[in-house]
Enzyme design. Sequence first.
Site, PDB file in Angstrom:
ATOM      1  N   HIS A   1      -3.022  -2.791 -10.022  1.00 60.92           N
ATOM      2  CA  HIS A   1      -2.371  -3.371  -8.843  1.00 60.92           C
ATOM      3  C   HIS A   1      -3.390  -3.760  -7.768  1.00 60.92           C
ATOM      4  CE1 HIS A   1       1.890  -2.308  -9.784  1.00 60.92           C
ATOM      5  NE2 HIS A   1       1.306  -1.383 -10.517  1.00 60.92           N
TER       6      HIS A   1
ATOM      7  N   CYS B   1       0.905  -5.484 -13.928  1.00 67.18           N
ATOM      8  CA  CYS B   1       1.527  -4.270 -14.442  1.00 67.18           C
ATOM      9  C   CYS B   1       2.729  -4.595 -15.339  1.00 67.18           C
ATOM     10  CB  CYS B   1       1.909  -3.349 -13.285  1.00 67.18           C
ATOM     11  SG  CYS B   1       2.184  -1.640 -13.794  1.00 67.18           S
TER      12      CYS B   1
END
Length: 336
Positions: free
Chosen positions: A263, A150
């Site tokens: 994630h 991310c």
Amino acid sequence: MASPPRHLLPLLLLLALLGTSSAAAPGVIRLPRAGACAAPADPAVYDRPVIGIVTHPGDGAAGRIDNGTSTSYIGASYVKFVEAGGARVIPLIYNEPDERLLEKLSLVNGVLFTGGSVKRGPYFETIKKVFQYVLDKNDAGVPFPLFAQCLGFELVSMIVSKDNNILESFHASDQASTLQFPNYSSLQGSVFGRFHPDLIKKLSTSCLVMQNHKYGISPKRLRENDALSSFFKILTISPDENGEVYVSTVEAQKYPITCTQWHPEKAIFEWRKPMIPHSEDAVQVTQNFANYFISQARKSPNRPPADKVLDNLIYNYIPTFSGKTSKSFELVYLFS
């Protein structure tokens, strides 16, 4: 041949285990003697890898746990993700002196950059130093993997492109998504190369991964940037809530560097957001990523002193339950 009487089986098995019988009795399975297991087949593979995770400024709960200006944190889910692959963690505290950072880097076999929000200041400078360390190690012929998630992927994109404005806006906050594979032939040798074909298909048709970001980079922009396109190959893309497509997984062409905009750690270890996928397939995706990352770290030739590792492991810190105050993490490790 008739089996021995049932009442004699425990005695016969005990004799076999003790190695006192000269021949295997009927119906008894001879087990190997203690010490008969062979040594690891490849001494170059390190089965005690350690991963450095760079801390992120803040407390992971918008200051509701600790609002100190020097506080930083690691979500415990990142630590558990590394442990799920068979490694331990040393925290790389972003605002510690450079010599302390280098000392800790000498004790690890790979690095993880977490998600977050900070893209400038001392934190960004630390990320740049660690990223350069990763490149230098590998350029010297020393395997040293990096997994950036991310924000970590965003920062690496900024560093590689040398353009702090390279990122684009997307609407992918609190969103489960698919992963689309633009080129299946590029998956060979990548993290997805170890996925079962059925799971690859499910990834492209079912929302098995968790996205939570406002920025990213489109395939077009990555391909048009010479620095990024020569450094990375695109493995997956994903659509945001408006159907705008961004790059969701990349791998470096010449380095053991994998980056995800999504994630993988959340499917197993985080429960604060209702859209996080927790299906068996989503869990398998997470486990495959953890296994792949740590398999790369096992190739590191670094064999740090055990006492130094113990002194610096994250186990020297006590995690804080943040599930009632944080929107993102069940547990956090705090550093100040």
